[in-house]
Design a protein around this motif. Structure first.
Motif, PDB file in Angstrom:
ATOM      1  N   GLY A 155       0.782  -1.224   0.000  1.00  0.00           N
ATOM      2  CA  GLY A 155       0.000   0.000   0.000  1.00  0.00           C
ATOM      3  C   GLY A 155       0.813   1.273   0.000  1.00  0.00           C
ATOM      4  N   PHE A 156       2.092   1.188   0.433  1.00  0.00           N
ATOM      5  CA  PHE A 156       2.882   2.414   0.541  1.00  0.00           C
ATOM      6  C   PHE A 156       4.250   2.297  -0.115  1.00  0.00           C
ATOM      7  CE2 PHE A 156       6.024   4.972   2.882  1.00  0.00           C
ATOM      8  CZ  PHE A 156       5.542   6.238   2.562  1.00  0.00           C
ATOM      9  N   LEU A 157       5.039   1.317   0.292  1.00  0.00           N
ATOM     10  CA  LEU A 157       6.419   1.239  -0.192  1.00  0.00           C
ATOM     11  C   LEU A 157       6.490   0.938  -1.689  1.00  0.00           C
ATOM     12  CD1 LEU A 157       8.157  -0.644   2.763  1.00  0.00           C
ATOM     13  CD2 LEU A 157       8.133   1.806   2.267  1.00  0.00           C
ATOM     14  N   TYR A 158       5.621   0.046  -2.174  1.00  0.00           N
ATOM     15  CA  TYR A 158       5.649  -0.280  -3.596  1.00  0.00           C
ATOM     16  C   TYR A 158       5.267   0.921  -4.466  1.00  0.00           C
ATOM     17  CZ  TYR A 158       4.516  -2.523  -8.044  1.00  0.00           C
ATOM     18  OH  TYR A 158       4.448  -2.849  -9.373  1.00  0.00           O
ATOM     19  N   PRO A 159       4.134   1.629  -4.171  1.00  0.00           N
ATOM     20  CA  PRO A 159       3.844   2.835  -4.962  1.00  0.00           C
ATOM     21  C   PRO A 159       4.934   3.892  -4.841  1.00  0.00           C
ATOM     22  CG  PRO A 159       1.904   2.128  -3.750  1.00  0.00           C
ATOM     23  CD  PRO A 159       3.049   1.316  -3.235  1.00  0.00           C
ATOM     24  N   LEU A 160       5.511   4.047  -3.649  1.00  0.00           N
ATOM     25  CA  LEU A 160       6.598   5.012  -3.478  1.00  0.00           C
ATOM     26  C   LEU A 160       7.802   4.622  -4.323  1.00  0.00           C
ATOM     27  CD1 LEU A 160       7.678   7.512  -2.025  1.00  0.00           C
ATOM     28  CD2 LEU A 160       8.409   6.014  -0.156  1.00  0.00           C
ATOM     29  N   GLY A 161       8.088   3.325  -4.352  1.00  0.00           N
ATOM     30  CA  GLY A 161       9.183   2.855  -5.199  1.00  0.00           C
ATOM     31  C   GLY A 161       8.930   3.116  -6.669  1.00  0.00           C
ATOM     32  N   LEU A 162       7.671   2.985  -7.101  1.00  0.00           N
ATOM     33  CA  LEU A 162       7.331   3.278  -8.499  1.00  0.00           C
ATOM     34  C   LEU A 162       7.546   4.749  -8.828  1.00  0.00           C
ATOM     35  CD1 LEU A 162       4.066   1.185  -9.042  1.00  0.00           C
ATOM     36  CD2 LEU A 162       6.381   0.665  -9.841  1.00  0.00           C
ATOM     37  N   VAL A 163       7.238   5.630  -7.884  1.00  0.00           N
ATOM     38  CA  VAL A 163       7.439   7.062  -8.095  1.00  0.00           C
ATOM     39  C   VAL A 163       8.931   7.354  -8.276  1.00  0.00           C
ATOM     40  CG1 VAL A 163       7.305   9.342  -7.002  1.00  0.00           C
ATOM     41  CG2 VAL A 163       5.355   7.778  -6.887  1.00  0.00           C
ATOM     42  N   VAL A 164       9.747   6.781  -7.400  1.00  0.00           N
ATOM     43  CA  VAL A 164      11.198   6.984  -7.499  1.00  0.00           C
ATOM     44  C   VAL A 164      11.728   6.396  -8.799  1.00  0.00           C
ATOM     45  CG1 VAL A 164      13.428   6.494  -6.430  1.00  0.00           C
ATOM     46  CG2 VAL A 164      11.450   7.034  -4.991  1.00  0.00           C
ATOM     47  N   GLN A 165      11.272   5.197  -9.155  1.00  0.00           N
ATOM     48  CA  GLN A 165      11.717   4.568 -10.401  1.00  0.00           C
ATOM     49  C   GLN A 165      11.332   5.407 -11.612  1.00  0.00           C
ATOM     50  OE1 GLN A 165       9.760   0.886 -11.303  1.00  0.00           O
ATOM     51  NE2 GLN A 165      11.262   0.270 -12.836  1.00  0.00           N
ATOM     52  N   GLN A 166      10.099   5.920 -11.620  1.00  0.00           N
ATOM     53  CA  GLN A 166       9.637   6.727 -12.744  1.00  0.00           C
ATOM     54  C   GLN A 166      10.455   8.000 -12.895  1.00  0.00           C
ATOM     55  OE1 GLN A 166       7.113   5.838 -14.904  1.00  0.00           O
ATOM     56  NE2 GLN A 166       7.602   7.659 -16.122  1.00  0.00           N
ATOM     57  N   SER A 167      10.942   8.537 -11.788  1.00  0.00           N
ATOM     58  CA  SER A 167      11.742   9.756 -11.875  1.00  0.00           C
ATOM     59  C   SER A 167      13.085   9.507 -12.558  1.00  0.00           C
ATOM     60  CB  SER A 167      11.972  10.333 -10.474  1.00  0.00           C
ATOM     61  OG  SER A 167      12.852   9.522  -9.711  1.00  0.00           O
ATOM     62  N   PHE A 168      13.567   8.257 -12.518  1.00  0.00           N
ATOM     63  CA  PHE A 168      14.854   7.919 -13.144  1.00  0.00           C
ATOM     64  C   PHE A 168      14.694   7.259 -14.511  1.00  0.00           C
ATOM     65  CE2 PHE A 168      16.138   8.101  -8.655  1.00  0.00           C
ATOM     66  CZ  PHE A 168      17.262   8.900  -8.757  1.00  0.00           C
ATOM     67  N   THR A 169      13.466   6.855 -14.843  1.00  0.00           N
ATOM     68  CA  THR A 169      13.229   6.192 -16.134  1.00  0.00           C
ATOM     69  C   THR A 169      12.065   6.864 -16.842  1.00  0.00           C
ATOM     70  OG1 THR A 169      11.812   4.565 -15.023  1.00  0.00           O
ATOM     71  CG2 THR A 169      14.133   3.957 -15.386  1.00  0.00           C
ATOM     72  N   PRO A 170      12.280   8.036 -17.425  1.00  0.00           N
ATOM     73  CA  PRO A 170      11.192   8.745 -18.121  1.00  0.00           C
ATOM     74  C   PRO A 170      10.666   7.940 -19.292  1.00  0.00           C
ATOM     75  CG  PRO A 170      13.324   9.759 -18.579  1.00  0.00           C
ATOM     76  CD  PRO A 170      13.553   8.749 -17.504  1.00  0.00           C
ATOM     77  N   GLU A 171       9.377   8.077 -19.557  1.00  0.00           N
ATOM     78  CA  GLU A 171       8.732   7.298 -20.614  1.00  0.00           C
ATOM     79  C   GLU A 171       9.266   7.660 -21.990  1.00  0.00           C
ATOM     80  OE1 GLU A 171       4.601   8.014 -20.160  1.00  0.00           O
ATOM     81  OE2 GLU A 171       4.396   6.806 -18.343  1.00  0.00           O
ATOM     82  N   GLY A 172       9.684   8.885 -22.169  1.00  0.00           N
ATOM     83  CA  GLY A 172      10.191   9.302 -23.473  1.00  0.00           C
ATOM     84  C   GLY A 172      11.608   8.868 -23.756  1.00  0.00           C
ATOM     85  N   GLY A 173      12.237   8.147 -22.827  1.00  0.00           N
ATOM     86  CA  GLY A 173      13.607   7.721 -23.005  1.00  0.00           C
ATOM     87  C   GLY A 173      14.594   8.773 -22.527  1.00  0.00           C
ATOM     88  N   GLY A 174      15.875   8.505 -22.731  1.00  0.00           N
ATOM     89  CA  GLY A 174      16.908   9.424 -22.276  1.00  0.00           C
ATOM     90  C   GLY A 174      17.625   8.888 -21.063  1.00  0.00           C
ATOM     91  N   GLY A 175      18.575   9.674 -20.548  1.00  0.00           N
ATOM     92  CA  GLY A 175      19.360   9.256 -19.398  1.00  0.00           C
ATOM     93  C   GLY A 175      18.542   9.240 -18.118  1.00  0.00           C
ATOM     94  N   SER A 176      19.077   8.547 -17.118  1.00  0.00           N
ATOM     95  CA  SER A 176      18.354   8.394 -15.867  1.00  0.00           C
ATOM     96  C   SER A 176      18.218   9.701 -15.097  1.00  0.00           C
ATOM     97  CB  SER A 176      19.049   7.353 -14.983  1.00  0.00           C
ATOM     98  OG  SER A 176      20.393   7.750 -14.708  1.00  0.00           O
ATOM     99  N   LEU A 177      19.124  10.650 -15.356  1.00  0.00           N
ATOM    100  CA  LEU A 177      19.088  11.920 -14.642  1.00  0.00           C
ATOM    101  C   LEU A 177      18.572  13.072 -15.507  1.00  0.00           C
ATOM    102  CD1 LEU A 177      22.470  11.752 -12.674  1.00  0.00           C
ATOM    103  CD2 LEU A 177      20.178  11.213 -11.838  1.00  0.00           C
ATOM    104  N   ASP A 178      18.120  12.769 -16.711  1.00  0.00           N
ATOM    105  CA  ASP A 178      17.657  13.827 -17.601  1.00  0.00           C
ATOM    106  C   ASP A 178      16.455  14.566 -17.020  1.00  0.00           C
ATOM    107  OD1 ASP A 178      19.650  13.219 -19.324  1.00  0.00           O
ATOM    108  OD2 ASP A 178      18.391  12.302 -20.876  1.00  0.00           O
ATOM    109  N   ALA A 179      15.530  13.815 -16.428  1.00  0.00           N
ATOM    110  CA  ALA A 179      14.341  14.451 -15.854  1.00  0.00           C
ATOM    111  C   ALA A 179      14.724  15.365 -14.694  1.00  0.00           C
ATOM    112  CB  ALA A 179      13.350  13.387 -15.386  1.00  0.00           C
ATOM    113  N   TYR A 180      15.711  14.935 -13.896  1.00  0.00           N
ATOM    114  CA  TYR A 180      16.161  15.765 -12.777  1.00  0.00           C
ATOM    115  C   TYR A 180      16.821  17.046 -13.296  1.00  0.00           C
ATOM    116  CZ  TYR A 180      15.187  12.227  -9.240  1.00  0.00           C
ATOM    117  OH  TYR A 180      14.556  11.348  -8.395  1.00  0.00           O
ATOM    118  N   ARG A 181      17.659  16.905 -14.319  1.00  0.00           N
ATOM    119  CA  ARG A 181      18.317  18.096 -14.871  1.00  0.00           C
ATOM    120  C   ARG A 181      17.287  19.069 -15.444  1.00  0.00           C
ATOM    121  NH1 ARG A 181      21.729  14.013 -17.295  1.00  0.00           N
ATOM    122  NH2 ARG A 181      23.664  13.763 -16.106  1.00  0.00           N
TER     123      ARG A 181
END
Length: 286
Positions: free
Chosen positions: A32-58
């Motif tokens: 109920g909590f850790l898995y959805p939170l993990g998905l949020v963190v994963q999505q921040s490093f793996t954008p759907e449009g492709g690119g590097g893992s830190l591109d969204a952060y930059r």
């Protein structure tokens, strides 16, 4: 007499039973909590449009919208916390040390107020100070003007007022608890020696109240940092906080990678402040 192997089996069965009882809440927490939170963190490093893992952060960190939202979030949270500390301390002093009819009922109402949703207080302020609220209505009726002068609720100052109004009881509650444990003999001695009320507050009451003030202020700071309903209900279009930016990126723009990046930043700040709150609360005995 029970043998050693039998005792070992009993202890093993007890440990197994404890693990079985702990399994359901652990599964609920993970799913109920850790898995959805993990998905949020994963999505921040793996954008759907492709690119590097830190591109969204930059991209997010380089945007002016993120920097403005972060600045707005911080100054609103800090400003509301300071306002709550000042107002909460003053009101708690009156309730605890100034005898008046209904003081006990007011103290009980504060406990009830803590259960109110934040949007309810904002809605009440809109009824009074909104564009078509009571204050503007009275003004137009008296002066005959086409419009009233009260439009501050849709500004950052209106958000600040709403947050101070809603979160002040969260400071008052630990203060009232601290005041109830204060030795009144100290106050009587100070008054007997000729100390004025302001000096008694400054030298006797305030030092005893500092741990409760720190605990209540830390809690308010964390909650203001994550407040969403107040900003939304005031209709302050020029006020964008981190939660509002997450909402805009995810719901309005469908930019889930950017929304997840902002969410991760918000989580990191919130967890850090919550850790500070726990440390302060522990020292205060809360």
């Amino acid at each position: 007499m029970e043998s050693a192997p039998a005792k070992s089996e009993v202890r093993a069965e007890g440990r197994t039973g404890r693990w079985l009882w702990a399994l359901p809440p652990v599964l609920v927490l993970v799913l109920g909590f850790l898995y959805p939170l993990g998905l949020v963190v994963q999505q921040s490093f793996t954008p759907e449009g492709g690119g590097g893992s830190l591109d969204a952060y930059r991209s997010v960190f380089a945007s002016s919208a993120f920097r403005e939202a972060l600045g707005t979030t911080v100054w609103l949270a800090v400003g509301a916390t300071v306002g709550c500390l000042v107002l909460g301390f003053a009101l708690a002093l009156i309730i605890a040390f100034v005898p008046f009819p209904g003081a006990r009922a007011v103290a009980k109402f504060i406990d009830v107020f803590l259960s109110f949703p934040s949007f309810l207080v904002t809605l009440a302020l809109l009824f009074i100070y909104g564009t078509v609220g009571m204050a503007n209505g009275v003004w137009t009726d008296v002066t005959g003007a086409a419009d009233g002068p009260f439009h501050f609720l849709s500004t950052p100052w209106g958000v600040l007022l709403a947050e101070i109004t809603y979160f002040t009881p969260f400071v008052m509650r630990p203060l009232l608890a601290a005041f109830s444990q204060l030795d009144t003999a100290q106050l009587e001695v100070a008054a007997g020696l000729g100390a004025r009320p302001a000096r008694i507050v400054r030298q006797v009451i305030l030092p005893e109240a500092l741990p409760a003030l720190a605990a209540g202020g830390s809690l308010v700071l964390v909650m203001c940092l994550n407040e969403f309903g107040i900003v939304l209900f005031t209709g302050a279009k020029d006020v964008t906080t981190l939660p509002m930016l997450i909402y805009g990126k995810a719901i309005l723009e469908s930019d889930y990678a950017a929304a997840c990046v902002v969410a991760v930043v918000n989580i990191v700040i919130s967890v850090g402040l919550f850790g500070l709150y726990r440390v302060v609360s522990k020292r205060a005995g809360a």
